[in-house]
Design a protein around this motif. Structure first.
Motif, PDB file in Angstrom:
ATOM      1  N   ILE A  27      -6.870   3.434   6.213  1.00 17.49           N
ATOM      2  CA  ILE A  27      -5.669   4.021   6.807  1.00 17.49           C
ATOM      3  C   ILE A  27      -5.536   5.454   6.319  1.00 17.49           C
ATOM      4  O   ILE A  27      -5.629   5.718   5.112  1.00 17.49           O
ATOM      5  CB  ILE A  27      -4.418   3.191   6.425  1.00 17.49           C
ATOM      6  CG1 ILE A  27      -4.562   1.770   6.999  1.00 17.49           C
ATOM      7  CG2 ILE A  27      -3.143   3.859   6.897  1.00 17.49           C
ATOM      8  CD1 ILE A  27      -3.516   0.802   6.521  1.00 17.49           C
ATOM      9  N   GLU A  28      -5.306   6.358   7.240  1.00 11.80           N
ATOM     10  CA  GLU A  28      -5.133   7.775   6.906  1.00 11.80           C
ATOM     11  C   GLU A  28      -3.862   7.941   6.072  1.00 11.80           C
ATOM     12  O   GLU A  28      -2.765   7.588   6.512  1.00 11.80           O
ATOM     13  CB  GLU A  28      -5.030   8.594   8.199  1.00 11.80           C
ATOM     14  CG  GLU A  28      -5.087  10.079   7.986  1.00 11.80           C
ATOM     15  CD  GLU A  28      -6.476  10.570   7.609  1.00 11.80           C
ATOM     16  OE1 GLU A  28      -6.538  11.560   6.858  1.00 11.80           O
ATOM     17  OE2 GLU A  28      -7.469   9.965   8.041  1.00 11.80           O
ATOM     18  N   HIS A  29      -4.035   8.445   4.849  1.00  3.81           N
ATOM     19  CA  HIS A  29      -2.889   8.686   3.959  1.00  3.81           C
ATOM     20  C   HIS A  29      -3.371   9.604   2.849  1.00  3.81           C
ATOM     21  O   HIS A  29      -4.553   9.590   2.483  1.00  3.81           O
ATOM     22  CB  HIS A  29      -2.369   7.363   3.385  1.00  3.81           C
ATOM     23  CG  HIS A  29      -1.025   7.467   2.725  1.00  3.81           C
ATOM     24  ND1 HIS A  29       0.104   7.882   3.389  1.00  3.81           N
ATOM     25  CD2 HIS A  29      -0.643   7.211   1.469  1.00  3.81           C
ATOM     26  CE1 HIS A  29       1.130   7.866   2.544  1.00  3.81           C
ATOM     27  NE2 HIS A  29       0.700   7.466   1.374  1.00  3.81           N
ATOM     28  N   GLU A  30      -2.466  10.385   2.295  1.00  2.00           N
ATOM     29  CA  GLU A  30      -2.860  11.338   1.245  1.00  2.00           C
ATOM     30  C   GLU A  30      -3.229  10.659  -0.068  1.00  2.00           C
ATOM     31  O   GLU A  30      -3.889  11.266  -0.911  1.00  2.00           O
ATOM     32  CB  GLU A  30      -1.772  12.399   1.014  1.00  2.00           C
ATOM     33  CG  GLU A  30      -0.433  11.856   0.556  1.00  2.00           C
ATOM     34  CD  GLU A  30       0.532  11.499   1.686  1.00  2.00           C
ATOM     35  OE1 GLU A  30       1.712  11.224   1.377  1.00  2.00           O
ATOM     36  OE2 GLU A  30       0.126  11.463   2.853  1.00  2.00           O
ATOM     37  N   LEU A  31      -2.830   9.406  -0.257  1.00  3.75           N
ATOM     38  CA  LEU A  31      -3.124   8.666  -1.479  1.00  3.75           C
ATOM     39  C   LEU A  31      -3.769   7.331  -1.151  1.00  3.75           C
ATOM     40  O   LEU A  31      -3.496   6.742  -0.102  1.00  3.75           O
ATOM     41  CB  LEU A  31      -1.838   8.418  -2.278  1.00  3.75           C
ATOM     42  CG  LEU A  31      -1.077   9.650  -2.765  1.00  3.75           C
ATOM     43  CD1 LEU A  31       0.282   9.254  -3.317  1.00  3.75           C
ATOM     44  CD2 LEU A  31      -1.883  10.400  -3.805  1.00  3.75           C
ATOM     45  N   GLY A  32      -4.585   6.848  -2.062  1.00  2.00           N
ATOM     46  CA  GLY A  32      -5.119   5.498  -1.967  1.00  2.00           C
ATOM     47  C   GLY A  32      -4.433   4.636  -3.012  1.00  2.00           C
ATOM     48  O   GLY A  32      -3.420   5.038  -3.592  1.00  2.00           O
ATOM     49  N   LEU A  33      -4.977   3.466  -3.264  1.00  2.00           N
ATOM     50  CA  LEU A  33      -4.412   2.570  -4.267  1.00  2.00           C
ATOM     51  C   LEU A  33      -5.362   2.471  -5.458  1.00  2.00           C
ATOM     52  O   LEU A  33      -6.575   2.472  -5.312  1.00  2.00           O
ATOM     53  CB  LEU A  33      -4.155   1.187  -3.668  1.00  2.00           C
ATOM     54  CG  LEU A  33      -3.075   1.152  -2.591  1.00  2.00           C
ATOM     55  CD1 LEU A  33      -3.007  -0.220  -1.939  1.00  2.00           C
ATOM     56  CD2 LEU A  33      -1.718   1.540  -3.161  1.00  2.00           C
ATOM     57  N   ASP A  34      -4.769   2.396  -6.639  1.00  2.00           N
ATOM     58  CA  ASP A  34      -5.518   2.337  -7.886  1.00  2.00           C
ATOM     59  C   ASP A  34      -5.898   0.897  -8.188  1.00  2.00           C
ATOM     60  O   ASP A  34      -5.076  -0.009  -8.067  1.00  2.00           O
ATOM     61  CB  ASP A  34      -4.656   2.904  -9.017  1.00  2.00           C
ATOM     62  CG  ASP A  34      -5.435   3.156 -10.284  1.00  2.00           C
ATOM     63  OD1 ASP A  34      -6.666   3.311 -10.205  1.00  2.00           O
ATOM     64  OD2 ASP A  34      -4.813   3.201 -11.357  1.00  2.00           O
ATOM     65  N   GLY A  35      -7.142   0.686  -8.588  1.00  2.00           N
ATOM     66  CA  GLY A  35      -7.583  -0.652  -8.956  1.00  2.00           C
ATOM     67  C   GLY A  35      -9.046  -0.666  -9.322  1.00  2.00           C
ATOM     68  O   GLY A  35      -9.757   0.306  -9.124  1.00  2.00           O
ATOM     69  N   HIS A  36      -9.484  -1.786  -9.865  1.00  2.00           N
ATOM     70  CA  HIS A  36     -10.876  -1.942 -10.277  1.00  2.00           C
ATOM     71  C   HIS A  36     -11.805  -1.956  -9.056  1.00  2.00           C
ATOM     72  O   HIS A  36     -12.858  -1.349  -9.059  1.00  2.00           O
ATOM     73  CB  HIS A  36     -11.037  -3.235 -11.077  1.00  2.00           C
ATOM     74  CG  HIS A  36     -12.400  -3.422 -11.662  1.00  2.00           C
ATOM     75  ND1 HIS A  36     -12.882  -2.635 -12.686  1.00  2.00           N
ATOM     76  CD2 HIS A  36     -13.393  -4.297 -11.352  1.00  2.00           C
ATOM     77  CE1 HIS A  36     -14.112  -3.020 -12.981  1.00  2.00           C
ATOM     78  NE2 HIS A  36     -14.450  -4.032 -12.189  1.00  2.00           N
TER      79      HIS A  36
END
Length: 160
Positions: A27-36
């Motif tokens: 999904i186009e967004h300025e941030l992603g999600l943090d994770g392993h």
């Protein structure tokens, strides 16, 4: 036929420099999600919802974040491995119903692609996967746009 139900929940904070992947869809967004892994909260919640009743384990037991093999892995791979294990244990997945909790970005335009992707990975029909999205009306960590959460429920049944 023995039928079991399961639930799953996951949440990840936003992080710069990462892609935003939800339900196996970028999904186009300025941030992603943090994770392993790729931090796909929806798939992680679904793995818990299906693996719990069928295997008695959750995603952390199946794919520990201490294992370097899962670093930055595509969560669709984890879901496929979990589904394969569930089937080896004699279970089938009837359906999955899920909810994404995010203030932004809007999820509704991406839901059909998520449903198709998840159905393909899990070997289910499109209609066996339902996904809804909601906001928290600017309350809590999702409302403050600090991250995204997801809930999932599933029915599994023992073959034969």
């Amino acid at each position: 036929m023995k039928i079991k139900s399961g639930i799953g929940f996951d949440a990840h904070r936003f992080a710069a420099g990462r892609k935003l992947i939800i339900g196996g869809v970028e999904i186009e967004h300025e941030l992603g999600l943090d994770g392993h892994s790729d931090a796909d909260v929806l798939i992680h919640a679904i793995v818990d919802a299906v693996a719990g009743p069928a295997l008695g384990r959750d995603i952390g037991n199946l794919f520990p974040d201490t294992d370097k093999a899962y670093k930055d892995i595509d969560s669709k791979i984890l879901l496929k491995k979990a589904v394969d294990e569930i089937r080896l244990a004699g279970y089938e997945i009837s359906n999955v119903d899920a909810q994404i909790i995010a203030q932004k970005p809007k999820m509704a335009p991406h839901i059909p692609a998520m449903r198709k992707t998840l159905a393909d990975v899990m070997g289910l029909e499109f209609d066996d996967i339902t996904i809804k999205a909601t906001t928290t009306e600017k309350m809590g960590f999702t409302g403050r746009e600090e991250g995204i959460a997801a809930l999932a429920s599933a029915l599994v049944f023992r073959r034969g």
